[in-house]
Design a protein around this motif. Structure first.
Motif, PDB file in Angstrom:
ATOM      1  N   ILE A  65      52.429  23.288  49.020  1.00  0.00           N
ATOM      2  CA  ILE A  65      51.563  22.967  50.160  1.00  0.00           C
ATOM      3  C   ILE A  65      50.149  22.670  49.673  1.00  0.00           C
ATOM      4  O   ILE A  65      49.505  21.712  50.133  1.00  0.00           O
ATOM      5  N   THR A  66      49.671  23.438  48.708  1.00  0.00           N
ATOM      6  CA  THR A  66      48.350  23.191  48.123  1.00  0.00           C
ATOM      7  C   THR A  66      48.302  21.812  47.473  1.00  0.00           C
ATOM      8  O   THR A  66      47.319  21.072  47.630  1.00  0.00           O
ATOM      9  N   LEU A  67      49.358  21.452  46.748  1.00  0.00           N
ATOM     10  CA  LEU A  67      49.448  20.132  46.124  1.00  0.00           C
ATOM     11  C   LEU A  67      49.371  19.026  47.174  1.00  0.00           C
ATOM     12  O   LEU A  67      48.640  18.043  47.004  1.00  0.00           O
ATOM     13  N   LEU A  68      50.100  19.187  48.267  1.00  0.00           N
ATOM     14  CA  LEU A  68      50.071  18.181  49.340  1.00  0.00           C
ATOM     15  C   LEU A  68      48.675  18.051  49.938  1.00  0.00           C
ATOM     16  O   LEU A  68      48.211  16.937  50.225  1.00  0.00           O
ATOM     17  N   GLU A  69      47.994  19.193  50.118  1.00  0.00           N
ATOM     18  CA  GLU A  69      46.637  19.162  50.664  1.00  0.00           C
ATOM     19  C   GLU A  69      45.675  18.459  49.713  1.00  0.00           C
ATOM     20  O   GLU A  69      44.829  17.667  50.149  1.00  0.00           O
ATOM     21  N   GLN A  70      45.816  18.712  48.414  1.00  0.00           N
ATOM     22  CA  GLN A  70      44.956  18.053  47.427  1.00  0.00           C
ATOM     23  C   GLN A  70      45.191  16.552  47.422  1.00  0.00           C
ATOM     24  O   GLN A  70      44.245  15.773  47.346  1.00  0.00           O
ATOM     25  N   ALA A  74      46.249  14.772  49.907  1.00  0.00           N
ATOM     26  CA  ALA A  74      45.736  14.218  51.164  1.00  0.00           C
ATOM     27  C   ALA A  74      44.235  14.015  51.097  1.00  0.00           C
ATOM     28  O   ALA A  74      43.712  13.050  51.664  1.00  0.00           O
ATOM     29  N   ARG A  75      43.525  14.905  50.394  1.00  0.00           N
ATOM     30  CA  ARG A  75      42.065  14.779  50.265  1.00  0.00           C
ATOM     31  C   ARG A  75      41.680  13.568  49.414  1.00  0.00           C
ATOM     32  O   ARG A  75      40.593  13.026  49.598  1.00  0.00           O
TER      33      ARG A  75
END
Length: 62
Positions: free
Chosen positions: A52-57, A59-60
């Motif tokens: 989930i952290t990877l996906l958020e990064q 997306a940024r």
């Protein structure tokens, strides 16, 4: 998540709202870590959080 340390693929499908094929694709590509216990593929809770952290990064960066 409900406090478990390991999740079956079917559980992760529901948690991440992704299909079985997408989950396995992410595992094969190394983006989602997993372990095997006998014939069962399990995903550690920490791997779900990392994914989930990877996906958020990602997306940024867009």
């Amino acid at each position: 998540m409900d406090g478990r340390q390991l999740y079956r693929v079917a559980d992760v499908m529901h948690l991440l709202s992704m299909s079985r094929s997408v989950i396995y694709e992410q595992i094969r590509s190394g983006r989602l870590r997993s372990v095997k216990q006998g014939r069962t593929r399990l995903i550690p809770a920490s791997a779900i959080t990392d994914y989930i952290t990877l996906l958020e990064q990602e997306a940024r960066k867009l």
